[in-house]
Design an enzyme around this catalytic site. Structure first.
Site, PDB file in Angstrom:
ATOM      1  N   GLY A   1      16.515  44.439  39.634  1.00 13.84           N
ATOM      2  CA  GLY A   1      17.455  43.422  40.112  1.00 13.84           C
ATOM      3  C   GLY A   1      17.839  43.727  41.552  1.00 13.84           C
ATOM      4  N   PHE A   2      18.213  44.985  41.788  1.00 12.22           N
ATOM      5  CA  PHE A   2      18.560  45.430  43.143  1.00 12.22           C
ATOM      6  C   PHE A   2      19.648  44.558  43.748  1.00 12.22           C
ATOM      7  CE2 PHE A   2      14.009  45.992  42.240  1.00 12.22           C
ATOM      8  CZ  PHE A   2      14.031  47.352  41.998  1.00 12.22           C
TER       9      PHE A   2
ATOM     10  N   THR B   1      17.594  52.185  35.742  1.00 10.48           N
ATOM     11  CA  THR B   1      18.417  53.252  36.277  1.00 10.48           C
ATOM     12  C   THR B   1      18.526  54.424  35.319  1.00 10.48           C
ATOM     13  OG1 THR B   1      20.193  51.959  35.346  1.00 10.48           O
ATOM     14  CG2 THR B   1      19.844  51.761  37.699  1.00 10.48           C
TER      15      THR B   1
ATOM     16  N   ILE C   1      24.384  65.767  39.018  1.00  7.93           N
ATOM     17  CA  ILE C   1      23.229  64.951  38.654  1.00  7.93           C
ATOM     18  C   ILE C   1      23.106  65.008  37.137  1.00  7.93           C
ATOM     19  CG2 ILE C   1      20.715  64.751  38.850  1.00  7.93           C
ATOM     20  CD1 ILE C   1      22.369  63.921  41.372  1.00  7.93           C
ATOM     21  N   LEU C   2      23.243  63.843  36.508  1.00  5.40           N
ATOM     22  CA  LEU C   2      23.371  63.823  35.051  1.00  5.40           C
ATOM     23  C   LEU C   2      22.041  63.974  34.347  1.00  5.40           C
ATOM     24  CD1 LEU C   2      26.038  61.000  34.893  1.00  5.40           C
ATOM     25  CD2 LEU C   2      26.400  63.465  34.591  1.00  5.40           C
TER      26      LEU C   2
ATOM     27  N   PRO D   1      18.177  64.908  35.872  1.00  5.24           N
ATOM     28  CA  PRO D   1      17.361  65.088  37.077  1.00  5.24           C
ATOM     29  C   PRO D   1      16.111  64.207  37.090  1.00  5.24           C
ATOM     30  CG  PRO D   1      17.323  67.070  35.696  1.00  5.24           C
ATOM     31  CD  PRO D   1      18.369  66.161  35.124  1.00  5.24           C
TER      32      PRO D   1
ATOM     33  N   THR E   1      15.617  61.036  35.707  1.00  2.68           N
ATOM     34  CA  THR E   1      15.873  59.646  36.085  1.00  2.68           C
ATOM     35  C   THR E   1      16.523  59.572  37.466  1.00  2.68           C
ATOM     36  OG1 THR E   1      17.963  59.750  34.863  1.00  2.68           O
ATOM     37  CG2 THR E   1      16.064  58.836  33.697  1.00  2.68           C
TER      38      THR E   1
ATOM     39  N   GLY F   1      27.688  57.960  42.413  1.00  2.00           N
ATOM     40  CA  GLY F   1      26.567  57.057  42.171  1.00  2.00           C
ATOM     41  C   GLY F   1      25.326  57.481  42.937  1.00  2.00           C
TER      42      GLY F   1
ATOM     43  N   GLU G   1      21.932  53.602  45.130  1.00  2.00           N
ATOM     44  CA  GLU G   1      21.704  52.923  46.402  1.00  2.00           C
ATOM     45  C   GLU G   1      21.472  53.872  47.573  1.00  2.00           C
ATOM     46  OE1 GLU G   1      24.287  49.912  44.159  1.00  2.00           O
ATOM     47  OE2 GLU G   1      23.667  49.339  46.133  1.00  2.00           O
TER      48      GLU G   1
END
Ligand SMILES: Cc1cc2nc3c(=O)[nH]c(=O)nc-3n(C[C@H](O)[C@H](O)[C@H](O)COP(=O)(O)OP(=O)(O)OC[C@H]3O[C@@H](n4cnc5c(N)ncnc54)[C@H](O)[C@@H]3O)c2cc1C
Ligand code: SF4
Ligand code: FES
Ligand code: FES
Lengths: 696, 343, 169
Positions: free
Chosen positions: A235-236, A465, A583-584, A586, A588, A656, A659
């Protein structure tokens, strides 16, 4: 400050939960929803850039065997709300841009729908249109706010005096191109109206915001509408808000109660109906002392919006906080043109807004004879220059240093145009990146104990994501259980409300809600719950912090090679180092970073929606002529990150990551191309014709 | 897309008869261009006659040492053919520089040179285009001309409203190599079989931009013949494009070079992305033949060829850059071939 | 106008009456309910609809169904039995060579096709010496995978995934 969760599942390199379905092609995207005997839609588009419809002849289309309905402004239902002009589909005979929807044909097959659409004859009273953006467009105006609610203009200090006192002033105009999101899955939906309620399988970045818009437009109660979207083919930003196609498919479904209908925009249609990033013109001045301390920074942005609906890209915003300056001015001016409606595109504001300034920093470094990394280090502010708040964490300098180390920056010869390997001119470049850490106001998660497992429900979205995989990791740690004992269900308005997947805020927002729900659950039921025990948590119950400026930072390094004969540019190396909190996952996360950086490369070298102002449309409106980076354009792309956990942002300690990868990359590419060739390309994309005349 | 009848006759002769009998009939090869145009409404046939399984899918040696390539041979198969790779590398390279692997597996040797222009206005039925809609004008003039012609066009700014204006380019890479190799086209028409030099297949817009080639209605390409050309063993195809792969040429150069010491004994040079036809650079060839094999001479030859080039202005800066780009690309391609000769 | 055709998709034979205008892509997606091949552009410009068609990788969006009477199609979902994965699919999973997954079935089929092409000595634009058999270098993989756009831009993980599968063959 919050009590951080103890990371056990978080931070683990878990394989995507939806991976098998995706590599087999069995993950079901909106258009693919299996339904009983669907009907198919094909939109009819305006062929003038401004005017009024004087006649619509649908006779031939209606006479076609298999055509079920032809909807136009003459017979379409009147919408309950036309406040959002982009969504006021088929409500008036006025045409505000070429490609606007003026009708839709619904038929038994997609071939018949398309044929029917070809048969609809629309006549227009054409009016003169104005669709070309220029830096001195007579209609330029200052919007009230820029997206979503930033100040349009900010002035601090005495800019003129500081410029006058500067030893060196770099003053140039930079420009970024009009670009289209072009997710690979087109904007598409399947819709079923049963006479009183609507089920909408829609490709969306947020089922709840999508439902809200549909309810407003059609005057429906939320209970009457269910939006479902387990998978999104990218979607971006363009699927962050519904576009005309969503209204159209709903209208078609309501015209044929009981019959499911499908609508997918064609790739060509997406160039006028699915949003895009405005072209930007950035007039930039940097004044500095000999030692590189910035005295004055000005960035005056000119960009476009559509005449019928305003979207003001916040291009000047990152320059307000990125570096120190004694005085600073950032402004935005818009021209409202007869063009399609612009909207979100990955890192609105930051992405274009870190092009001009980051190239200007490179130019300033060169003028001063200071290393570009060193220049950035010297201007690293201790507090947010705009608000005066302390940073929750700011490790830009560390990103630059570690990137320099990994990239092999040390000993770089700063002179441009002096390195040659065979037929290639070789150069390297760097730029900083930044993205605000945002949490949305509304999101709720439910936790339920079911058959010995914990089921978490929230209407979140996974656009690739990794939410399907990462949210269970958060839930597991919030509940203190094994991640395999957690099932997370997303992508359906039957689950509790969730915010849009946008602004890199999804994980922060939904994860925080999940953590609250887990806390509530444990508070109510302890560690030995019974089947069916359920608790719910809302993001606004999570700790918040208003005292800190919260941003993620990064640094991008690029090696560029330019063919000495033809000016063709290749980027064999792209390296980013990011400071984005914890980083939840690594695996993804890495995909997100390299995906963003590679999209930045695409923006730097290829992407350009060539506007033809004579007819008022994008001339190269398909994927053969609108180039996005292909595999052969990509070499070694590396993403690294610092061990950072930010206790101010949320209980995960995570900022986040969706982006930031795209931010800064284009500037780093342009800077590397300059280092290779000596040619400063201030206007994107960096195509060979912009280099050719200066090659040896 | 409007409805059409579909036929797959039993033989090529029958296919030619069927198409000849129906004024609005077309042949179908791999379909990678025709089906694209059916969807866009650019092609609106009443009858589609499938010839992909009728024409030959063989590449055979000819008596004089050349090759005869059946029209149904796929672009991939031809590029992979060991004889082509060894004796006509320029052709293999041109094919491999085109489209992508999946398209090359479908695309046929007959269909490739007959693919139509990628002019964005030609492909958009809502705009004026003399090629698609004779007499409607040419929206490309002063528009998006990055991929348009600089050779064989009348003036820097042709008359957009004139019925004979067309500044489109031919998009095929393979065709540029075939033009350099003096290939021969085998045609089966309503009047029977004939051959014609590949260089005469495509035509400049003249007074009828709607016609890309000299083929008449019902003319079926059955094969393409590659005459023996020993010098082609040292040949190459250089394609310059806006991304590294899967993009049409901004410009391209097909070249074969025969050098004797420092002298050019013989040369074949053709250019792509610059004209309504694959452009055989005869002027440059003349200048080169018998002259020195130096970078300076190569540049002079390129400049001679491009003396009449006309940049087209346009909304994205126009296409004037193609002239220096071509000069440099021609020079570099010949230089690389010479370097190959000495190493 | 309609025509009768036979088609084998993922091992299953279908006898169908189709509109002559129907592409194989729309036939699979809209009539046979096989949505493994994706539609990203419908004009041969993205590679999302790549499958194995009569033994070679090919796009379905520009292939008229009537023109492929008797064809045999293997989609990504037909590459391995339920519950198993083809080595290329496993490699994509191992390398996280995708995000949204929309291009992925096409990428997977393209990779399967290219490995077979390399096995048969087919050259590519990246093959320096056309007279020899190509090696499976990163440059070869990248060039040969360039017909499959990935808007999530997973290229840097796709190439090693294909290499892994190539090495395992
Ligand atoms: C996204 C994309 C990118 C591409 N990139 C490139 C590129 O970079 N370089 C390049 O060269 N090409 C490129 N192509 C074009 C591709 O090479 C052509 O579409 C293909 O070669 C056409 O062959 P076909 O057999 O599919 O022709 P078809 O589509 O079947 O036919 C093309 C035309 O030829 C006619 N025809 C077909 N066979 C015969 C015959 N035997 N006798 C007489 N008439 C016949 C048809 O009626 C039609 O008018 C690209 C295509 C796409 C979709
Ligand atoms: S250049 Fe030729 S093909 Fe393009 S619009 Fe003009 S007439 Fe049509
Ligand atoms: S859908 Fe077939 S190539 Fe894009
Ligand atoms: S994974 Fe999203 S397009 Fe490739």
């Amino acid at each position: 400050m919050t009590d951080l969760l103890e990371p056990r599942a978080m931070g683990r390199d878990l394989v995507r939960r939806d991976g098998v379905q995706k590599v087999r092609g069995t993950a079901t995207y909106a258009y693919e929803t299996p339904v009983e005997s669907p009907a198919f839609c094909h939109p009819v588009q305006a062929t003038v850039a401004r005017g009024r419809i004087t006649g619509i002849d649908t006779e031939a289309a209606e006479a076609l065997d298999g055509v079920l309905a032809v909807l136009t402004s003459e017979n379409a239902e009147r919408l309950a709300s036309t406040d959002d002009a982009e969504l006021a589909v088929l409500q008036s005979p006025d045409v505000a841009f070429r490609g606007q929807v003026v009708g839709v044909v619904v038929a038994e097959t997609s071939e018949l729908a398309r044929q029917g659409a070809d048969l609809v004859v629309v006549t227009y009273a054409e009016q003169e249109h104005d669709s070309a953006l220029t830096v001195d467009h007579p209609g330029l105006y200052a919007p009230e706010k820029v997206n979503p609610s930033y100040d349009t203009d900010v002035v601090q200090g005495d800019v003129d005096a500081e410029l006058a006192a500067s030893a060196v002033v770099v003053s140039h105009t930079y420009a970024t191109a009009m670009v289209h999101n072009n997710p690979l899955e087109p904007h598409a939906s399947t819709a079923l109206w049963d006479g009183s309620s609507l089920t909408l399988w829609d490709s969306t970045q947020g089922v709840h915001p999508d439902r809200k818009a549909v309810c407003t437009v059609f005057g429906l109660e939320e209970e009457q509408v269910r939006v479902v979207c387990p998978y999104v083919g990218g979607g971006f930003g363009s699927k962050g808000t519904p576009h005309a196609n969503v209204v159209l498919v709903t209208m078609a479904a309501r015209a044929l109660p009981g019959r499911p209908v499908k609508l997918a925009l064609t790739r060509q249609q997406m160039f006028s109906l699915a949003g895009y990033r405005t072209p930007t013109i950035q007039r930039m001045q940097l004044g500095a002392d000999r030692d590189g301390r910035i005295r004055a920074l000005t960035l005056d942005v000119v960009e476009q919006t559509s005449r019928i609906k305003e979207f003001a890209e916040q291009t000047g915003v990152p320059a307000r906080m990125m570096y120190t300056a004694n005085a600073r001015r950032t402004t935005h001016r818009l021209a409202a043109l007869d063009v399609p409606v612009p909207s979100w595109f990955r890192a609105p504001g930051e992405c274009p807004g870190m092009f001009g300034p980051e190239v200007a920093m490179d130019e300033l470094a060169h003028e001063l004879g200071i290393d570009p990394i060193e220049l950035r280090v010297r201007n690293d502010p201790e507090r947010d220059p705009e608000t005066g708040q302390p940073w929750s964490s700011r490790h830009l300098v560390e990103c630059l240093r570690e990137g320099a180390e990994r990239f092999g920056w040390a000993g770089r010869d700063p002179r441009p145009g002096v390195r040659r390997e065979g037929r290639w001119l070789v150069g390297t470049g760097v730029a900083s990146s930044v993205y605000p850490t945002m949490r949305q106001a509304q999101s709720t998660a439910d936790v339920r104990f079911e058959d010995g497992r914990y089921v978490v429900e929230i209407g979140a979205a996974d656009l690739g994501t990794g939410a399907w995989t990462v949210l269970p990791q958060i839930a597991a740690d919030a509940l203190g259980v094994d991640v395999d004992d957690v099932e997370v269900r997303i992508g359906d308005t039957r689950y509790p409300i969730a915010s849009v997947a946008g602004g890199s805020s999804g994980t922060n927002t939904w994860g925080s809600a999940i953590a609250v729900a887990a806390r509530e659950f444990r508070g109510k039921f302890g560690t030995d719950p019974r089947d069916g025990d359920e608790a719910s948590g809302q993001v606004d119950q999570a700790d918040t912090d208003d005292e800190h400026a919260t941003y993620a930072f990064g640094a991008q390094f690029v090696e560029a090679r330019v063919d000495v004969d033809t000016g063709e540019v290749r980027v064999p190396r792209l390296l980013g180092v990011f400071a984005c909190g914890r980083i939840l996952n690594p695996r993804t996360a890495r995909s997100q970073f390299i995906g963003g950086m590679t999209m930045g490369l695409s923006m730097a070298l290829h992407e350009n929606s060539v506007w033809d102002p004579r007819i008022g449309q994008v001339a190269n409106h398909d994927l053969a002529e609108y180039h996005v980076t292909v595999n052969a354009d990509v070499g070694d792309v590396q993403a690294h990150w610092l061990d950072e956990e930010d206790p101010y942002v949320n209980v995960m300690g995570a900022k986040g990551i969706g982006e930031i990868g795209i931010v800064g990359t284009a500037a780093a590419v342009s800077n590397a191309v300059w280092h290779a060739t000596g040619v400063r390309v201030r206007e994107l994309p960096v195509t060979l014709d912009r280099l050719l005349t200066a090659l040896p | 897309m409007k409805p059409f009848a579909f036929a797959r006759p039993g033989s090529v002769a029958e296919a030619v008869r069927e198409v000849s009998a129906e004024p609005n009939a077309v042949f179908l090869g791999g379909g990678t261009n025709l089906v694209d145009h059916l969807k866009l409404g650019v092609a609106r046939p009443d009858l589609v006659v499938d010839v992909r399984t009728l024409t030959s899918r063989e590449t055979t040696d000819t008596a004089d040492g050349g090759l005869l390539v059946g029209a149904a041979v796929s672009n991939s198969e031809l590029a992979a053919d060991r004889r082509v790779r060894e004796h006509y590398p320029v052709l293999a390279q041109a094919l491999l520089a085109g489209a992508n692997g999946q398209l090359r597996n479908l695309a046929t040797v007959g269909g490739n040179p007959l693919q139509r222009t990628r002019c964005v206005y030609f492909q958009d039925v809502t705009t004026a285009c003399n090629k698609r809609e004779p007499g409607s004008g040419c929206a490309a003039v002063g528009g998006y001309t990055r991929y348009h012609a600089v050779l064989g066009v009348p003036a820097a700014l042709p008359d957009a409203t004139a019925a004979d204006t067309c500044i489109a380019t031919h998009p095929s890479d393979m065709a540029v190599a075939l033009a350099a190799l003096d290939a021969v086209v085998h045609v089966l028409g309503p009047q029977g079989a004939r051959t014609l030099p590949f260089r005469e297949l495509h035509r400049l817009p003249g007074d009828d931009p709607s016609r890309d080639t000299v083929l008449g209605h019902g003319d079926l390409v059955t094969a393409i013949e590659l005459p023996p050309l020993p010098m082609a063993a040292r040949s190459t195809y250089r394609k310059v494009r806006d991304r590294a792969s899967y993009a049409f040429a901004l410009v391209s150069v097909a070249a074969a070079l025969d050098v004797d010491g420092d002298t050019v004994r013989d040369v074949r040079l053709a250019l792509g992305g610059v004209a309504h036809v694959p452009w055989r650079a005869t002027r440059a060839e003349e200048v080169l033949r018998g002259g020195p094999a130096t970078e300076h001479a190569f540049r002079a030859a390129a400049e001679a060829e491009l003396a009449a080039a006309q940049p087209q202005p346009g909304v994205d800066g126009g296409n004037g850059f193609k002239i220096p780009l071509l000069t440099r690309t021609i020079t570099a391609t010949l230089r690389d071939l010479t370097e190959g000769a000495t190493s | 106008m309609d025509a009768d055709i036979r088609l084998t998709v993922d091992g299953e034979l279908h006898e169908l009456t189709v509109d002559t205008r129907t592409t194989l892509l729309d036939l699979l997606r809209e009539r046979l309910g096989n949505t493994s091949p994706k539609k990203g552009c419908d004009h041969g410009q993205c590679g999302a609809c790549t499958v194995i068609l009569d033994g070679e990788r090919a796009l379905l969006c520009l292939a008229l169904a009537v023109a492929h009477d008797g064809a045999e199609i293997t989609t990504a979902n037909g590459l391995a039995p339920e519950g198993e994965l083809h080595p290329v699919q496993q490699a994509f999973l191992d390398h996280d060579a995708f995000q949204c997954g929309y291009c992925t079935p096409g990428q997977v089929c393209s990779a399967v096709g290219l490995l077979s092409e390399v096995d048969r000595g087919w050259p590519s634009h990246a093959t320096a010496d056309l007279t020899s058999d190509p090696e499976l270098s990163d440059a070869e993989v990248s060039e040969r995978m360039s017909g499959n756009l990935c808007r999530c831009a997973a290229y840097a993980t796709i190439t090693p995934a294909v290499q892994q599968a190539g090495g395992a063959r």
